[in-house]
Structure formats: structure tokens, C-alpha cells
Write a protein that holds these residues in place. Structure first.
Motif, PDB file in Angstrom:
ATOM      1  N   GLY A  36      -0.418 -10.786  -1.166  1.00 20.31           N
ATOM      2  CA  GLY A  36      -0.734 -11.282   0.152  1.00 20.31           C
ATOM      3  C   GLY A  36      -0.031 -10.476   1.552  1.00 20.31           C
ATOM      4  O   GLY A  36       1.024 -10.343   1.060  1.00 20.31           O
ATOM      5  N   GLY A  37      -0.836 -10.221   2.334  1.00 20.11           N
ATOM      6  CA  GLY A  37      -0.107 -10.170   3.795  1.00 20.11           C
ATOM      7  C   GLY A  37      -0.698  -9.619   4.370  1.00 20.11           C
ATOM      8  O   GLY A  37      -1.226  -8.901   4.215  1.00 20.11           O
ATOM      9  N   GLU A  38       0.032  -8.806   5.619  1.00 20.45           N
ATOM     10  CA  GLU A  38      -0.650  -8.089   6.207  1.00 20.45           C
ATOM     11  C   GLU A  38      -0.431  -6.311   5.936  1.00 20.45           C
ATOM     12  O   GLU A  38       1.212  -5.977   5.615  1.00 20.45           O
ATOM     13  N   PHE A  39      -1.193  -5.558   6.125  1.00 18.93           N
ATOM     14  CA  PHE A  39      -1.118  -4.265   6.127  1.00 18.93           C
ATOM     15  C   PHE A  39      -2.026  -3.372   6.369  1.00 18.93           C
ATOM     16  O   PHE A  39      -2.946  -3.819   8.111  1.00 18.93           O
ATOM     17  N   SER A  48      -4.944  -5.364   9.005  1.00 21.23           N
ATOM     18  CA  SER A  48      -5.586  -6.139   8.864  1.00 21.23           C
ATOM     19  C   SER A  48      -4.481  -7.714   7.299  1.00 21.23           C
ATOM     20  O   SER A  48      -3.436  -7.442   7.091  1.00 21.23           O
ATOM     21  N   SER A  49      -5.406  -8.758   7.470  1.00 20.00           N
ATOM     22  CA  SER A  49      -4.554  -9.353   6.548  1.00 20.00           C
ATOM     23  C   SER A  49      -4.549 -10.193   5.131  1.00 20.00           C
ATOM     24  O   SER A  49      -6.270 -10.043   5.502  1.00 20.00           O
ATOM     25  N   VAL A  50      -4.373 -10.180   4.300  1.00 17.55           N
ATOM     26  CA  VAL A  50      -5.760 -10.863   2.600  1.00 17.55           C
ATOM     27  C   VAL A  50      -4.145 -11.968   1.931  1.00 17.55           C
ATOM     28  O   VAL A  50      -3.075 -11.624   2.110  1.00 17.55           O
ATOM     29  N   LYS A  51      -5.287 -13.023   1.660  1.00 16.66           N
ATOM     30  CA  LYS A  51      -4.395 -13.572   0.549  1.00 16.66           C
ATOM     31  C   LYS A  51      -3.962 -13.129  -0.671  1.00 16.66           C
ATOM     32  O   LYS A  51      -4.969 -12.295  -0.909  1.00 16.66           O
ATOM     33  N   GLY A  52      -2.732 -12.864  -1.557  1.00 12.76           N
ATOM     34  CA  GLY A  52      -2.612 -13.373  -2.494  1.00 12.76           C
ATOM     35  C   GLY A  52      -4.009 -13.580  -3.934  1.00 12.76           C
ATOM     36  O   GLY A  52      -4.951 -14.315  -3.435  1.00 12.76           O
ATOM     37  N   PHE A  53      -4.245 -12.323  -4.659  1.00  8.71           N
ATOM     38  CA  PHE A  53      -5.026 -12.213  -5.382  1.00  8.71           C
ATOM     39  C   PHE A  53      -4.653 -11.062  -6.657  1.00  8.71           C
ATOM     40  O   PHE A  53      -3.560 -10.947  -6.773  1.00  8.71           O
ATOM     41  N   TYR A  54      -5.615 -11.325  -7.604  1.00  5.01           N
ATOM     42  CA  TYR A  54      -5.605 -10.855  -9.101  1.00  5.01           C
ATOM     43  C   TYR A  54      -7.007  -9.336  -8.591  1.00  5.01           C
ATOM     44  O   TYR A  54      -8.090  -9.808  -8.607  1.00  5.01           O
ATOM     45  N   THR A 104     -13.252  -7.842  -2.192  1.00  7.15           N
ATOM     46  CA  THR A 104     -13.772  -7.639  -1.152  1.00  7.15           C
ATOM     47  C   THR A 104     -13.282  -6.279  -0.555  1.00  7.15           C
ATOM     48  O   THR A 104     -12.370  -5.844  -1.513  1.00  7.15           O
ATOM     49  N   ILE A 105     -13.768  -5.509   0.620  1.00  7.45           N
ATOM     50  CA  ILE A 105     -13.444  -4.135   1.228  1.00  7.45           C
ATOM     51  C   ILE A 105     -11.392  -4.128   1.358  1.00  7.45           C
ATOM     52  O   ILE A 105     -11.215  -3.522   0.690  1.00  7.45           O
ATOM     53  N   THR A 106     -11.590  -5.702   1.630  1.00  2.98           N
ATOM     54  CA  THR A 106     -10.256  -5.680   2.234  1.00  2.98           C
ATOM     55  C   THR A 106      -9.202  -5.891   0.875  1.00  2.98           C
ATOM     56  O   THR A 106      -8.233  -5.613   0.895  1.00  2.98           O
ATOM     57  N   GLU A 107      -9.659  -6.813   0.190  1.00  2.47           N
ATOM     58  CA  GLU A 107      -8.792  -6.526  -1.216  1.00  2.47           C
ATOM     59  C   GLU A 107      -8.948  -5.559  -1.784  1.00  2.47           C
ATOM     60  O   GLU A 107      -7.231  -5.178  -2.939  1.00  2.47           O
ATOM     61  N   TRP A 108      -9.525  -4.808  -2.281  1.00  4.20           N
ATOM     62  CA  TRP A 108      -9.378  -3.393  -2.413  1.00  4.20           C
ATOM     63  C   TRP A 108      -9.259  -2.405  -2.143  1.00  4.20           C
ATOM     64  O   TRP A 108      -8.433  -1.803  -3.142  1.00  4.20           O
ATOM     65  N   GLU A 109      -8.964  -2.397  -0.967  1.00  2.03           N
ATOM     66  CA  GLU A 109      -7.947  -1.418  -0.052  1.00  2.03           C
ATOM     67  C   GLU A 109      -6.870  -1.725  -0.338  1.00  2.03           C
ATOM     68  O   GLU A 109      -5.719  -1.128  -0.565  1.00  2.03           O
ATOM     69  N   ARG A 110      -6.295  -3.058  -0.346  1.00  2.00           N
ATOM     70  CA  ARG A 110      -4.894  -4.133  -0.785  1.00  2.00           C
ATOM     71  C   ARG A 110      -4.360  -3.342  -1.746  1.00  2.00           C
ATOM     72  O   ARG A 110      -3.174  -2.742  -2.005  1.00  2.00           O
ATOM     73  N   ALA A 112      -4.947  -1.296  -3.973  1.00  2.00           N
ATOM     74  CA  ALA A 112      -5.226   0.822  -3.518  1.00  2.00           C
ATOM     75  C   ALA A 112      -4.186   0.888  -2.912  1.00  2.00           C
ATOM     76  O   ALA A 112      -3.574   2.033  -3.579  1.00  2.00           O
ATOM     77  N   SER A 113      -3.494   0.330  -2.372  1.00  2.00           N
ATOM     78  CA  SER A 113      -3.008   1.285  -0.395  1.00  2.00           C
ATOM     79  C   SER A 113      -1.541   0.824  -0.685  1.00  2.00           C
ATOM     80  O   SER A 113      -0.814   1.350  -0.424  1.00  2.00           O
ATOM     81  N   GLY A 114      -1.608  -0.591  -1.394  1.00  2.00           N
ATOM     82  CA  GLY A 114      -0.466  -1.021  -0.386  1.00  2.00           C
ATOM     83  C   GLY A 114      -0.232  -1.513   0.524  1.00  2.00           C
ATOM     84  O   GLY A 114      -0.886  -2.692   0.700  1.00  2.00           O
ATOM     85  N   ASP A 115       1.225  -0.723   1.061  1.00  2.35           N
ATOM     86  CA  ASP A 115       0.945  -1.352   2.884  1.00  2.35           C
ATOM     87  C   ASP A 115       0.421  -0.403   3.528  1.00  2.35           C
ATOM     88  O   ASP A 115       0.578  -0.993   4.671  1.00  2.35           O
ATOM     89  N   GLY A 116      -1.141   0.230   2.866  1.00  2.00           N
ATOM     90  CA  GLY A 116      -1.462   0.915   4.319  1.00  2.00           C
ATOM     91  C   GLY A 116      -1.013   2.274   4.602  1.00  2.00           C
ATOM     92  O   GLY A 116      -1.891   2.805   5.201  1.00  2.00           O
ATOM     93  N   ASP A 117       0.112   2.607   3.896  1.00  2.00           N
ATOM     94  CA  ASP A 117       0.701   4.334   4.307  1.00  2.00           C
ATOM     95  C   ASP A 117       0.991   5.011   3.496  1.00  2.00           C
ATOM     96  O   ASP A 117       1.522   6.250   3.668  1.00  2.00           O
ATOM     97  N   ARG A 118      -0.341   5.443   3.377  1.00  2.00           N
ATOM     98  CA  ARG A 118      -0.974   6.130   1.831  1.00  2.00           C
ATOM     99  C   ARG A 118      -2.558   6.395   2.396  1.00  2.00           C
ATOM    100  O   ARG A 118      -3.026   5.729   2.430  1.00  2.00           O
TER     101      ARG A 118
END
Length: 215
Positions: A36-39, A48-54, A104-110, A112-118
């Protein structure tokens, strides 16, 4: 006796650690823990912020989906290809049957992208050798364990191209369309980024539409 007990306890701990590490490093791991965390998310890179998940490491395959739908006829030789032509409702029911859910859309992107810098799971520059998109000229899907060099920062596979994936998100307040993410073999590189979305009616099915589960 006390020293013997400590030795046994230490041995158990060492074995437990070894098993965990081996399992985490294995290609057989069905799900990957996403921290989890911000990205930075979306095309505007908002925080955006997301909780840890699998998240499933791979797209759900035909072989796996047949365990849920016994009537499924798997195309010859495609047991390990992503289960395609699956509606949102079917994908949702499959995940629920395993005690999972659609991401969720936020989880999927997290995932896929990690911190979002890609722009893509592997970086900002498109590489035809790392994803099955229109540029690959394959005209169809490939096995779910393909393109290992194109995996996400967390080791999730094929989050760009191959099959576009259902996520648990509405496309608007009218709740008529659900969203799909990541592009497919049918889409070009600009439609296969970590934040690419496509809206579709929930019962729509296509040979380039698939999914994976989260929990």
C-alpha cells in the motif's frame, strides 16, 4: 532441555523463512503482494492512496476458468492462454468463487505501475519485445506467462497488452458501463499503457477481453 528447545525453534524459523522466500521467488506463485501507499495515478499523475492487497500474477487462463465453468470448451492447445470472451459478471463470479474479487482501478494501476513514474509496466519507452500489442502483429493472445521482461515492478505479468482486463469500476455516474484496463493485442502502444481505460457494457464479450483477480 531448554537449549534443545531453542535449537528446534531456531530450525523451524529458518525452514519457515526458506519456504517463504522460495515460494515468493517461484514462477508458481498465483498471487503477488502489492504494498500500500501513495503513488501517481491516471494520465494527470494525481496522487492516489491504496491499501496493501494481493493481485494475480497472471491473467486467469482457460484452464483455470474451466474449473469454474465446466461447460467451457477450451480452444485446442490454448489451456494456458488467457480466458477470453468473459463478461464482467462472469469474471466477478469466478473471483468470488475463490474468495477473491476483481481489482479496483486504483489497485490495478498500482500493481501495473508501482510508484506511477512509468508509462508501461517496465518503464516509459515502449518495447515490442515486452508486450503483446498491435505492434506485435500476432493477431491474437499468447500464454499468460509470456513476456517476462515486461513484468511490472512487483512481478505482475502482461499488464500491457494481450487481453484488456475488467476492473471493478464504473465509467460514469449513470453506472451503465464498466471499465477495462491495460489494452490488448488488438490495441496499439498508446492504448496499452498502465492507465489506459476502455468503457464497456458489463455483459459485453470479445476475444481480446480477459481478467485477473485480487484480494
Amino acid at each position: 532441555m531448554k537449549s534443545r528447545y531453542l535449537v528446534i525453534l531456531l530450525a523451524i524459523c529458518v525452514v519457515s523463512i526458506f519456504v517463504k522466500v522460495s515460494y515468493a521467488d517461484s514462477d508458481d506463485v498465483p498471487m503477488i503482494k502489492i504494498p500500500g501507499g501513495e503513488f501517481k495515478s491516471g494520465s494527470d499523475k494525481k496522487i492516489s492512496s491504496v491499501k496493501g492487497f494481493y493481485m494475480d500474477k497472471y491473467e486467469v487462463s482457460f484452464h483455470e476458468f474451466k474449473e469454474f465453468d465446466k461447460t467451457l470448451e477450451i480452444p485446442k492447445g490454448k489451456e494456458d492462454y488467457p480466458a477470453a470472451e468473459v463478461s464482467y459478471f462472469e469474471a466477478e463470479d469466478y473471483c468470488k468463487s475463490l474468495g477473491k474479487r476483481l481489482p479496483t482501478i486504483t489497485e490495478w494501476e498500482r500493481a501495473a505501475s508501482g510508484d506511477g513514474d512509468r508509462k508501461y509496466p517496465w518503464g516509459n519507452e515502449f518495447d515490442v519485445k515486452k508486450a503483446n500489442t498491435a505492434e506485435s502483429n500476432k493477431g491474437g493472445t499468447v500464454p499468460v506467462n509470456s513476456y517476462k521482461s515486461g513484468q511490472s515492478p512487483y512481478g505482475v505479468m502482461n499488464m500491457s497488452g494481450n487481453v484488456i482486463e475488467w476492473v471493478n469500476a464504473w465509467a460514469g455516474p449513470d453506472k451503465k458501463y464498466r471499465l477495462q484496463m491495460g489494452g490488448s493485442y488488438f490495441d496499439n502502444k498508446e492504448r496499452s499503457t498502465v492507465n489506459s481505460t476502455l468503457k464497456s457494457i458489463p455483459d459485453d464479450i470479445h476475444p481480446y477481453t480477459g481478467f485477473r483477480c485480487a484480494k
